[in-house]
Write a protein that holds these residues in place. Structure first.
Motif, PDB file in Angstrom:
ATOM      1  N   THR A 165      -6.822  -4.152  -1.493  1.00 29.66           N
ATOM      2  CA  THR A 165      -6.347  -4.934  -0.337  1.00 29.66           C
ATOM      3  C   THR A 165      -7.472  -5.807   0.208  1.00 29.66           C
ATOM      4  O   THR A 165      -7.272  -6.995   0.496  1.00 29.66           O
ATOM      5  N   SER A 168      -6.327   1.588  -3.118  1.00 25.83           N
ATOM      6  CA  SER A 168      -5.445   0.838  -2.238  1.00 25.83           C
ATOM      7  C   SER A 168      -6.263   0.005  -1.242  1.00 25.83           C
ATOM      8  O   SER A 168      -5.988  -1.186  -1.038  1.00 25.83           O
ATOM      9  N   ILE A 169      -7.265   0.620  -0.665  1.00 27.84           N
ATOM     10  CA  ILE A 169      -8.094  -0.081   0.333  1.00 27.84           C
ATOM     11  C   ILE A 169      -8.915  -1.187  -0.341  1.00 27.84           C
ATOM     12  O   ILE A 169      -8.969  -2.322   0.132  1.00 27.84           O
ATOM     13  N   ASN A 173       0.851  -1.199   0.000  1.00 30.07           N
ATOM     14  CA  ASN A 173       0.000   0.000   0.000  1.00 30.07           C
ATOM     15  C   ASN A 173       0.877   1.235   0.000  1.00 30.07           C
ATOM     16  O   ASN A 173       1.739   1.399   0.861  1.00 30.07           O
ATOM     17  N   PRO A 188       1.460  -1.817   4.548  1.00 28.57           N
ATOM     18  CA  PRO A 188       1.790  -0.425   4.243  1.00 28.57           C
ATOM     19  C   PRO A 188       3.301  -0.363   4.029  1.00 28.57           C
ATOM     20  O   PRO A 188       4.049  -0.851   4.868  1.00 28.57           O
ATOM     21  N   ILE A 191      -1.282  -7.493   5.624  1.00 30.88           N
ATOM     22  CA  ILE A 191      -1.460  -6.067   5.300  1.00 30.88           C
ATOM     23  C   ILE A 191      -0.090  -5.389   5.306  1.00 30.88           C
ATOM     24  O   ILE A 191       0.675  -5.539   6.249  1.00 30.88           O
ATOM     25  N   VAL A 198       0.138  -7.912   9.965  1.00 28.79           N
ATOM     26  CA  VAL A 198       0.638  -6.661   9.370  1.00 28.79           C
ATOM     27  C   VAL A 198       2.155  -6.761   9.235  1.00 28.79           C
ATOM     28  O   VAL A 198       2.821  -7.343  10.095  1.00 28.79           O
ATOM     29  N   LEU A 232      -6.383   0.703   6.794  1.00 27.83           N
ATOM     30  CA  LEU A 232      -5.635  -0.570   6.847  1.00 27.83           C
ATOM     31  C   LEU A 232      -5.708  -1.171   8.252  1.00 27.83           C
ATOM     32  O   LEU A 232      -5.844  -2.389   8.414  1.00 27.83           O
ATOM     33  N   CYS A 252       2.281   6.544   3.198  1.00 27.89           N
ATOM     34  CA  CYS A 252       0.852   6.357   3.461  1.00 27.89           C
ATOM     35  C   CYS A 252       0.236   7.613   4.066  1.00 27.89           C
ATOM     36  O   CYS A 252       0.820   8.231   4.963  1.00 27.89           O
TER      37      CYS A 252
END
Ligand code: GUN
Ligand code: FE
Length: 420
Positions: free
Chosen positions: A175, A171-172, A155, A194, A192, A219, A208, A200
């Motif tokens: 994902t 992006s959201i 992201n 980033p 996830i 993450v 996210l 970001c």
């Protein structure tokens, strides 16, 4: 009927960072992909089962690479006279922008997955790129090969390059789509990702964090790798008490299982937060040397009980080999020892980080204790070493001078991936 498999060979693994446990031509019994036990002679009830006979060859756990960028495979060795920010701008972002081209992505990702397996990396946590379609190619290729992995669609909706940036919404949505599509896969799962806080917006980080928490998805990101990067984060997020606090504020710092790569210059408050949130730090010594990021104080973190695994960080790192990453971690700690007097890492500590330490992120992975999922490598080392060295010495030698040619079989989740 339960499926039982028995392997015979010179077994070596770590239960704790302090020591390597070995068995000379022991019998490793696996039931339904999990270790049942290691025996010096075969128990009566298993006498009729055929044995995969690796007498005098080493059997060790598969390696775990907790931080690697698949698209950066073809960048290894390039641009390494630069530091992080210039390296990203001049090389990395341009290269990653090519992954909108599916033919290109397929060719690179096929090679990446093959090389990962060749090097004995049975589990990995991978950054792809921002591109949803080619990221899915990577998922599919890993599944076909039979490797275990977390794969992140990257992201980035801020401070990228005009050719490598997405809208917050895109992006959201992309994902979420990948999470819904792959969350139930047994071996290759979404994470996830980033890229790092500077790439970001607050809106993206917030969304996210919500996605991670709603879908219980882990993450991964970068944290405190380079001094200029840290200054930039402070400027971009003046409201945060530390770099780590930026992620924590948005639910991306241990609210679900979290990996943070590098963590070289962590402040005391930040370390306390990281401990409280049970975040795993990924030590990437090869990358830290190549792009002159710094020396990560692995000994200090280990002694505090912080969870640490190892990462190749290709292409900041130039080697996919986790055995060479172990060597780099030890060498880095020895340089630190000369500067600070802190005790260097031992082989068993570094080997632990690359197996059971990193494996914790995947559950019971990275050891041969009862109940662990069987991920293992069969190592055929030189004949003279079998005659003259102990099993632990042979393991040390393989880590320092062995390579993929010595790895003759790779088991992941109880399966020999060559026979898949
Ligand atoms: N920080 C943000 N992106 C990257 C990357 O691709 N590699 C490394 N080493 N650090 C980063
Ligand atoms: Fe990285």
């Amino acid at each position: 009927m339960d499926t039982i498999k028995i392997l015979k060979g010179d077994i070596a693994f770590t239960k704790s960072p302090d020591e390597v446990t070995t068995y000379k031509n022991g019998y490793l019994v696996i039931k339904d992909k999990k270790i049942l036990g290691i025996y010096e002679t075969i128990p009566e009830s298993f006498q009729k089962i055929s044995i995969d006979d690796y007498t005098d060859q080493l059997i060790i756990p598969g390696f775990v690479d907790l931080h690697v960028h698949a698209p950066q495979l073809d960048q290894v060795g390039l641009g390494l006279d630069k530091e992080l920010m210039d390296w990203l701008d001049v090389y990395t972002f341009k290269l990653e922008s090519r992954f909108q081209d599916m033919d290109y992505a397929k060719e690179v990702y096929n090679r990446f997955v093959d090389q990962l397996a060749n090097n004995g990396t049975t589990r990995s946590c991978i950054f792809a790129t921002i591109h949803k379609e080619s990221t899915q190619l990577l998922f599919e290729r890993l599944k076909e090969k039979g490797l275990g992995a977390y794969v992140g669609k990257v992201n980035m909706d801020a401070n990228g390059a005009k050719y490598l940036q997405e809208s917050t919404k895109e992006s959201i949505e992309d994902t979420r789509e990948i999470i819904l599509k792959y969350s139930n896969d047994p071996l290759v799962k979404p994470i996830i990702t980033p890229r790092f806080a500077p790439n970001c917006t607050r809106a993206l980080l917030k969304a996210l964090g919500q996605l991670a928490n709603q879908h219980n998805v882990p993450v991964q990101s970068h944290l405190s790798e380079n001094k200029k990067e840290i200054q930039w984060v402070k400027k971009l997020f003046p409201e945060a008490t530390s770099y780590g606090d930026v992620y924590n504020h948005y639910g991306l710092f241990g609210q679900t299982p979290t990996l943070m790569a590098h963590g070289i210059y962590l402040e005391e408050e930040e370390l306390k937060l990281l401990e409280k949130q049970d975040v795993t730090i990924v030590h990437c010594p090869d990358s830290n040397m190549n792009i002159a990021s710094g020396m990560m104080p692995a000994r200090r973190y280990l002694d505090r009980g912080i969870k640490i695994g190892l990462g190749s960080d290709v292409g900041g790192g130039h080697l996919l080999s986790m055995s060479q990453t172990i060597v780099r971690a030890i060498q880095n700690s020895k340089m630190l020892q000369t500067l600070t007097g802190e005790k260097a890492l031992t082989m068993s500590e570094a080997f632990y980080m690359a197996t059971k330490g990193g494996g914790k992120f995947f559950g019971k992975v990275g050891s041969f204790e009862t109940g662990y999922t069987f991920d293992g490598l069969i190592i055929d080392d030189e004949k003279w070493t079998k005659e003259r060295l102990t099993i632990e010495e042979r393991l040390n030698r393989f880590i320092y001078v062995g390579d993929d040619r010595n790895i003759i079989i790779r088991y992941i989740n109880g399966v020999d991936i060559n026979l898949k």
